[in-house]
Scaffold this motif. Sequence first.
Motif, mmCIF file in Angstrom:
data_model
loop_
_atom_site.group_PDB
_atom_site.id
_atom_site.type_symbol
_atom_site.label_atom_id
_atom_site.label_comp_id
_atom_site.label_asym_id
_atom_site.label_seq_id
_atom_site.Cartn_x
_atom_site.Cartn_y
_atom_site.Cartn_z
ATOM 1 N N GLY A 82 0.819 -1.210 0.000
ATOM 2 C CA GLY A 82 0.000 0.000 0.000
ATOM 3 C C GLY A 82 0.850 1.256 0.000
ATOM 4 O O GLY A 82 0.558 2.216 -0.711
ATOM 5 N N ILE A 110 2.412 2.607 -3.306
ATOM 6 C CA ILE A 110 1.556 3.255 -4.289
ATOM 7 C C ILE A 110 1.385 4.704 -3.890
ATOM 8 O O ILE A 110 0.854 5.012 -2.850
ATOM 9 N N CYS A 139 -0.084 8.313 -3.522
ATOM 10 C CA CYS A 139 -1.370 8.986 -3.623
ATOM 11 C C CYS A 139 -1.127 10.368 -4.221
ATOM 12 O O CYS A 139 -0.088 10.964 -4.010
ATOM 13 N N GLU A 177 -8.339 3.200 -10.133
ATOM 14 C CA GLU A 177 -7.235 2.467 -9.507
ATOM 15 C C GLU A 177 -7.141 2.738 -8.006
ATOM 16 O O GLU A 177 -6.335 2.121 -7.320
ATOM 17 N N TYR A 178 -7.956 3.643 -7.516
ATOM 18 C CA TYR A 178 -7.903 4.057 -6.111
ATOM 19 C C TYR A 178 -9.042 3.392 -5.362
ATOM 20 O O TYR A 178 -10.135 3.198 -5.911
ATOM 21 N N GLY A 217 -7.516 -3.217 -0.104
ATOM 22 C CA GLY A 217 -6.243 -2.535 -0.291
ATOM 23 C C GLY A 217 -5.887 -1.705 0.918
ATOM 24 O O GLY A 217 -6.609 -1.652 1.908
ATOM 25 N N ALA A 219 -4.371 2.250 -2.519
ATOM 26 C CA ALA A 219 -4.140 1.350 -3.650
ATOM 27 C C ALA A 219 -5.110 0.176 -3.606
ATOM 28 O O ALA A 219 -5.360 -0.385 -2.553
ATOM 29 N N ARG A 220 -5.664 -0.178 -4.747
ATOM 30 C CA ARG A 220 -6.547 -1.341 -4.822
ATOM 31 C C ARG A 220 -5.754 -2.636 -4.781
ATOM 32 O O ARG A 220 -4.666 -2.744 -5.346
#
Length: 857
Positions: free
Chosen positions: A15, A18, A20, A102-103, A454, A458-459
């Motif tokens: 997580g 990724i 943001c 994707e979020y 996630g 992040a997914r």
Amino acid sequence: MNKLLYPILIIFIFGLTISCNDSQDGSSKDVLTTGDAVIADISDISQDTGGDGNLYSILSKDTSVEIDKEKKEIRVIHKGKSLLRFGYENIMLGIVKTVDDEYNYDPWPIVNKDKNYTPPDGFRWIKIQDISFVKTTDSMAEIKITFETNRLATLRISKNAGNRFLFEIIPNEKSVKNIAYYRLDALVGKDEAFYGLGAYLDDVNHRGKRRAMQFEVDNVESGYNEAHVPVPFILGTNGWGWFIESTHLGAYDVAAENESIVSAVFGTGVFSKDGIRFYIFTEDKPLDLIKHYYEVTSFPVLPARWAIGPLLWRDENKDQAEVENDINQMRLLDLAHTAIWIDRPYATAVNTFDFKKEQFPDAASMIAKVHSLGFRIGLWHTPYLEKATGTLLEEAESKGYFPPVTGLILNKWGKPIDFTNPDAYKWWQNNLKKYRDMGIAGYKLDYAEDIVPGISGARNKWKFYDGSDERTMHRGYTLLYHKVYSEILPEDGGYLLCRTGKYGDQKYAYIIWPGDLDANFALHKEEVTDKDGKKFIAVGGLPASMIYGLNLAVSGFPFYGSDTGGYRHSPPDKELFTRWFEQTALSSVMQIGNSASTVAWEPDSNTGYDEEMLNWYRIYTRLHLRLFPYIWTYAENIKVTGHPIQRPFGLMNPGLNIHIWDQYYFGDYLLVAPILKRDAREREVILPEGEWIDFFDRTLYSGGKTVKVVAPLGKLPLFIRENAIIPLLRPTIDTYSPTTEPDLVDSYSTTAGVLYTIIYPKTESEFVLFDSTRISQKSDGGKLTVSASKGNEFKYGFIFEILNRTSKPASVKDKDGNNLEEKTSIQELEKSDSGFYYDGSLRTLYIKITEGKADIL
């Protein structure tokens, strides 16, 4: 074996790697505030219902929802008292620069004010600016909402049933762009307590807490927040309930930031066009709110009668000989148990739907022997196929029985079966039927919590056969997993013991167990030092288990069974094990086992297990089974009242405003105050108004105060309230399950037998059992009348155990006015058709009749 092997740290690292989007407009500095809300005294609300076009009211039974344009608020009023309000500024949309598929839009770091979290680019809350009525009837109102930035939405409020309303917020098609979150801030009483929200380990009152509706990283030994059963249903002790019907990621701030606001935030992301739905219920008594929740989501399924226990298991059974020796020992040592289950490993592999021949050479004969001794049997199971399953795995892969896209696998066996695929669903059930045909009547369902949406935005991408993904299947898979197994249980009853649960799952998940708690007395998140000197932050032991069960009880899962003795850091020693089985005897389900596979009848110098403890174990396991008619009556009545069997003290006495977790009610008449600290041999107990009597030694207490009680090891502080009627099975009962050895095993299935009933008379009361047996008592001056009418099962006579009789009665007469004969002992009375016996040492009068009444003078 139920040790959870989640690589939570892997998820955490995944997580954090990724990135943001950074906010570019500085709008997210304070991501969860009350804005410019003016917090007024919740009860100081005008009741004007004038028809000037600025106020509209929808009435349902004793409750109304008022939409007040002048005061810019929506309020819920029950019998003239305002319980709940939403100002315009308390209904919000969370918008972002761009909604990114994707979020995952998990709102937890926002609600929890995670300083290391950066919200999505452009994130900010927008509030309602104005409303206008579009359509109104006696039962509904359709309202046009204008949010800041001129975004439009429709709010529909409709009467759903008596004292129940449905709210729906649906954004306009042109306004849905950039909406990623919904936020609802309910204005509540400053002093009320809040219950529900699923299974949590630290407290029964959520005031001052923040709660996630999904797994999140946490600083406990397991590495995560143990949110196995999150439920978006909260109730306030002023008499309101609030259920948000959302499958998306959610989080609650329960008057943590502001003492007068309960805030709920759900991250809907690309699904924001669907809006958000929620229900509000009201009742005079907060415990009555649970029935509304059931009527909306489904009533809970009842397990088989024998499945409330006591049930026994070992974490690892060596072989068939050990299983058979265990069931023999329980019967030879006169230990009341109704069922066992076999934990892994027992099959050739996970899951080959067989028994490993080297370990269980004749499983069919073993199961037959289990049945003959009055037990039922279950198995540990999961929805996986490990590599060693060979052709089963090949078949599943070739036919597409796994999800087309899988995220992180949080188990050591493989991908979960995709139960959204009808062929995979049917195939799995057909394999399970092999066990059912052998006589397997239940399952301990472990794991299946791989579908984590996630971390840190992040997914963790999953895709299923039906097109769904992890953003909703973190709930949906749980229900399908349990449904698959529930449909193939025996027609005469079975059970599922489930680690997980989500709202609505109570129609499949018969019983919840709390996962891997500590074999100690630790509170949740208490720092503990183990026997090797290593410090760790505890998931929690006995106290956490009790809290977990009480939270479940008011969140839609009334059947709960803790691993008696704990799991992590097992085995429990003599003191811990004793205190734990004292408590679980007064639980809706009593199941007993630990990760070290120790059992009560095997003496052990390391744990201290001995004959003394075995005698206590015999007393408490039998007490639980004897309480069957009491427990099962409340179980059957859930569909009538919604009330759970185990009840938090504060919900039974909301007027006291005392919201403790260390004592609770078991039904209406029993108050349980377990010993939850090592070396404690006494404790303080809060007794509400009225008279109370100790269940075991018959000490009398006056209520309305706190008393100190002595509790040596082996004695549970357990109190009977005045006017109590507590039906019990006979003292010799061994099991509920059928047996072919009636001379050895005393089973309810052979005969319900004489019904024993504890009565603590004061004024008058009545108890109607699940089979329509009716017991009543009435005190009139110096005369006491006790009555019994036969039901469909209890029709073989009655023994009343009447408490607090300070002297032998002058006479005891039957329904025809004839004097009952006095007996010299309880044993003589039990062998007679009728009569009475007085025990002066316990101040207890025993009376036996076949039916009708007895008058005591």
